[in-house]
Design an enzyme around this catalytic site. Structure first.
Site, PDB file in Angstrom:
ATOM      1  N   ASP A   1       0.857  -1.184   0.000  1.00 18.47           N
ATOM      2  CA  ASP A   1       0.000   0.000   0.000  1.00 18.47           C
ATOM      3  C   ASP A   1       0.898   1.240   0.000  1.00 18.47           C
ATOM      4  O   ASP A   1       1.684   1.439   0.924  1.00 18.47           O
ATOM      5  CB  ASP A   1      -0.896  -0.032   1.250  1.00 18.47           C
ATOM      6  CG  ASP A   1      -1.770   1.200   1.355  1.00 18.47           C
ATOM      7  OD1 ASP A   1      -2.407   1.541   0.361  1.00 18.47           O
ATOM      8  OD2 ASP A   1      -1.804   1.823   2.433  1.00 18.47           O
TER       9      ASP A   1
ATOM     10  N   THR B   1      -3.089   5.237  -3.915  1.00 12.37           N
ATOM     11  CA  THR B   1      -1.990   5.995  -3.276  1.00 12.37           C
ATOM     12  C   THR B   1      -0.660   5.726  -3.984  1.00 12.37           C
ATOM     13  O   THR B   1       0.207   6.587  -4.006  1.00 12.37           O
ATOM     14  CB  THR B   1      -1.865   5.621  -1.794  1.00 12.37           C
ATOM     15  OG1 THR B   1      -1.861   4.192  -1.672  1.00 12.37           O
ATOM     16  CG2 THR B   1      -3.002   6.172  -0.993  1.00 12.37           C
ATOM     17  N   THR B   2      -0.492   4.514  -4.547  1.00 10.62           N
ATOM     18  CA  THR B   2       0.746   4.227  -5.301  1.00 10.62           C
ATOM     19  C   THR B   2       0.684   4.925  -6.656  1.00 10.62           C
ATOM     20  O   THR B   2       1.648   5.579  -7.078  1.00 10.62           O
ATOM     21  CB  THR B   2       0.909   2.699  -5.498  1.00 10.62           C
ATOM     22  OG1 THR B   2       0.685   2.047  -4.261  1.00 10.62           O
ATOM     23  CG2 THR B   2       2.286   2.348  -5.993  1.00 10.62           C
TER      24      THR B   2
ATOM     25  N   ASP C   1      -9.043  -0.027   2.579  1.00 11.54           N
ATOM     26  CA  ASP C   1      -9.001   0.487   1.201  1.00 11.54           C
ATOM     27  C   ASP C   1     -10.264   0.110   0.435  1.00 11.54           C
ATOM     28  O   ASP C   1     -10.807   0.920  -0.325  1.00 11.54           O
ATOM     29  CB  ASP C   1      -7.777  -0.071   0.460  1.00 11.54           C
ATOM     30  CG  ASP C   1      -6.511   0.732   0.778  1.00 11.54           C
ATOM     31  OD1 ASP C   1      -6.598   1.589   1.668  1.00 11.54           O
ATOM     32  OD2 ASP C   1      -5.466   0.491   0.153  1.00 11.54           O
TER      33      ASP C   1
END
Length: 530
Positions: free
Chosen positions: A64, A97-98, A398
Site C-alpha cells: 500500500d 496511493t501508489t 481500502d
C-alpha cells in the site's frame, strides 16, 4: 574569415535558467522521482510487496503506497511533498496511493525534459494545470453511471482494489464484507458520504483471513471480568458507566494516617459499604451487563466490586477505550452514565444476547440482537499472525474507501491502464489544436500518463513497450475499455474481466499529482532556517 557562432549560445527567444535555480529544480525533481521509483514496483495486482523495518524492530509487509511512504524516513523537502501527496490521496479517495506518486514522478520526468529544452517553469506549470483540468473532463466522458442498489458493480470495484493487495487470494471473502458493511451504515437513496467511524474493525490474532466475519452488533476484544460472574446473558440490559466502582482516594498531596486497628476496620467497612451501595443501585436499575470506561486515575473497578457484581449475576466488561464510547452509544442506543445519580433504566441499552466467546488463544465479548440499533456495524478481523492481520486491516480499509468513493460520486471507469491510455490519446489530439509552448507541454503531459500501463505491464512480467504500443493501437481504433489483463498477459476488454474502479480515485490522482508537480516546478530556492 568570419567568426562562427557557437550553437550552444541561447537565442533571445529561449529561456535560460540561472545556475542556482536550475540546480535546485533538478535536485527537487530527482529527489521526488527517487521516492516515486521506490514504490513503482508495488503498483498493480502483480506488484511486489515491501518489507519495512521500523527503528523499534517492528516489521510491516505491505504494498500500500501510503503505508510504505508513511514509514519511510524521507529527508529531502521535495520528497516529503510526495509523501504528503500520498496522504492527501489516502484521505480524499482511500485508494490509488501508489498510482498518484507514480504519475507525479512521471510528470516530473517530463518537466525535466521540458526545462532542458529551455521552456520557462511557469509556462510548464500553467500548461500542466490546464492539461489536468482537460483530463478530468475527458474522464467524465468515459464513465458508466452506477446505482448503489447494483450490488454486483460494487463487488467488482471492491475486488479490483483488493486484487493488488497481499491478501488478494481472499478478495472473494473481503469484498462482500466491505460492500455489506457500507450499505448497512448508510441510506443508499440519500447518502452522499460514508462515515467510516461507523464501521469498527476489531483485530484478533488466531484463525485465518477466511474466518473474518461481519457482525450486526458489537464486539469487545476484552474478556469479562470477575470470577463466578455470568459468561452469557440473554435479554440483556446494558449500562455504560464513566465513573469508577472502587473506593475513593485522597488528593495527591493529602494522606490519611490510621493509628489503630479499630480505625482500620472502620475504613474497610466504609469501603465495603460504599461499593455495595453502588452495586445495589446498578442492580436496582435492572442492569445485568456493565461496560466500564477505562480510567487513568485509579482502578476502574476493584476486586471487591467484581465479587459483588458476580454475586448479583451482572456481567462486567472493563477498560472500554474513551474513543470507542461514541461508537458504543450509537450502536446500543444508550447514554454514557457519568455519575451514580444518573444510573436510571432509560439510560440503558437492550440486546437479545451478550456472550463471551473463545477465539483462538483469547476471548471476546459479542453483543447481538440489539433493540433499535444505530446505523453501525463491526467487522471481526482474523489472521494467523500480526503481519497478516494488519495487512488485512489495511486492505479492508481500502476496499471500504472504494465503496465510499462510489457513494460520493456514483460513477465507474475501467481499470487496467485503460483510462490513462485513453487520456493520453485524447490529450495528444487536443494538443494539435493548440499553439506554441502549450502544445509542447500538453504532449509531454499526455506522454507522462502512459507510465501507469507501462508499469502495470512491467510488474506483470510482460514486454512493456510492445504491450503499451498495442494498447495504444487498440484505443486508437475506438476500443475505449481495452486494458492490460495481467492474468492472461494480454490486452482485453477490461470491463469483461470485471476490473473497474471509481471515477473519483482516478480524478483525484491526476488532480493531486499535477497540483504537486506544479508546486515543485515553481520552487527555485530552498532556504534553511536555523
Amino acid at each position: 574569415m568570419p567568426a562562427v557562432k557557437k550553437n550552444n549560445a541561447p537565442s533571445k527567444s529561449e529561456y535560460k535558467d540561472k545556475e542556482k535555480p536550475t540546480q535546485i529544480r533538478i535536485s527537487n525533481i530527482e529527489a521526488a522521482k527517487a521516492v516515486a521509483s521506490a514504490i513503482r514496483t508495488s503498483l498493480g495486482p502483480r506488484g511486489m510487496d515491501k518489507m519495512i523495518q521500523a527503528s523499534n524492530g517492528d516489521v510491516t509487509i505491505t504494498n500500500d503506497g501510503a503505508t510504505i511512504l508513511k514509514q519511510m524516513q524521507v529527508l529531502h523537502p521535495a520528497a516529503k511533498m510526495l509523501v504528503e501527496l500520498s496522504k492527501a490521496q489516502d484521505v480524499e479517495a482511500g485508494d490509488g496511493t501508489t498510482s498518484v506518486c507514480v504519475i507525479a514522478g512521471s510528470l516530473l520526468d517530463a518537466c525535466a525534459k521540458l526545462l532542458a529544452k529551455g521552456i520557462h517553469p511557469t509556462s510548464i506549470s500553467e500548461a500542466f494545470q490546464k492539461a489536468a483540468a482537460k483530463s478530468l473532463q475527458i474522464l467524465e466522458s468515459m464513465t458508466t453511471p452506477l446505482d448503489l442498489n447494483d450490488r454486483e458493480s460494487l463487488l467488482k470495484s471492491a475486488s479490483t482494489s483488493l486484487n493488488s493487495k497481499v491478501v488478494s487470494q481472499y478478495s472473494n471473502i473481503l469484498s462482500p464484507i466491505a460492500v455489506d458493511a457500507v450499505l448497512r451504515v448508510i441510506d443508499p437513496a440519500v447518502a452522499t458520504n460514508v462515515d467510516l467511524n461507523d464501521i469498527k474493525l476489531v483485530k484478533k490474532i488466531g484463525g485465518t483471513v477466511e474466518d473474518i466475519e461481519l457482525i450486526d452488533g458489537l464486539v469487545f476484544d476484552q474478556k469479562t471480568q470477575g470470577v463466578g460472574g455470568p459468561n452469557k446473558v440473554e435479554k440483556a440490559k446494558i449500562g455504560l458507566i464513566q465513573f469508577c466502582i472502587s473506593p475513593p482516594k485522597t488528593d495527591m498531596d493529602n494522606s490519611v494516617v490510621v493509628s489503630d486497628y479499630t480505625q482500620m476496620d472502620r475504613v474497610l467497612r466504609e469501603e465495603r459499604q460504599y461499593i455495595l451501595n453502588i452495586v445495589k443501585q446498578v442492580k436496582k436499575s435492572g442492569c445485568n451487563v456493565l461496560l466500564i470506561q477505562k480510567s487513568i486515575l485509579r482502578d476502574a473497578v476493584s476486586d471487591l466490586a467484581l465479587h459483588f457484581l458476580a454475586k448479583m449475576k451482572i456481567m462486567v466488561v472493563k477498560d472500554i477505550e474513551r474513543e470507542d464510547i461514541e461508537f458504543v452509544c450509537k450502536s446500543l442506543n444508550c447514554r454514557p452514565i457519568a455519575s451514580l445519580d444518573h444510573f436510571l433504566p432509560e439510560a440503558l441499552g437492550s440486546a437479545e444476547l451478550v456472550e463471551e466467546i473463545h477465539t483462538g488463544p483469547s476471548k471476546i465479548v459479542k453483543i447481538t440482537g440489539i433493540a433499535n440499533p444505530g446505523k453501525t456495524v463491526t467487522v471481526l478481523l482474523r489472521g494467523s499472525n500480526k503481519l497478516v492481520l494488519e495487512e488485512a486491516d489495511r486492505s479492508l480499509h481500502d476496499a471500504l474507501c472504494v465503496i465510499r468513493c462510489l457513494v460520493k460520486k456514483r460513477a465507474l471507469i475501467a481499470g487496467g491502464g485503460a483510462p490513462e491510455i485513453e487520456l493520453s490519446l485524447q490529450l495528444t489530439d487536443y494538443a494539435n489544436s493548440l499553439s506554441g509552448m502549450e502544445q509542447y507541454c500538453f504532449r509531454a503531459f499526455a506522454e507522462a500518463l502512459e507510465v501507469i500501463p507501462f508499469t502495470l505491464a512491467e510488474n506483470a512480467g510482460l514486454n512493456p513497450i510492445a504491450t503499451v504500443t498495442e494498447l495504444r493501437n487498440r484505443h486508437a481504433q475506438g476500443e475505449k475499455t481495452a486494458g492490460i489483463n495481467v492474468r492472461k498477459g494480454a490486452i482485453t476488454n477490461i470491463l469483461e474481466e470485471n476490473v473497474v474502479q471509481p471515477l473519483l480515485v482516478s480524478q483525484s490522482a491526476i488532480h493531486l499529482a499535477s497540483e504537486t508537480v506544479c508546486s515543485i516546478m515553481k520552487i527555485d530556492d530552498i532556504v534553511n532556517c536555523l
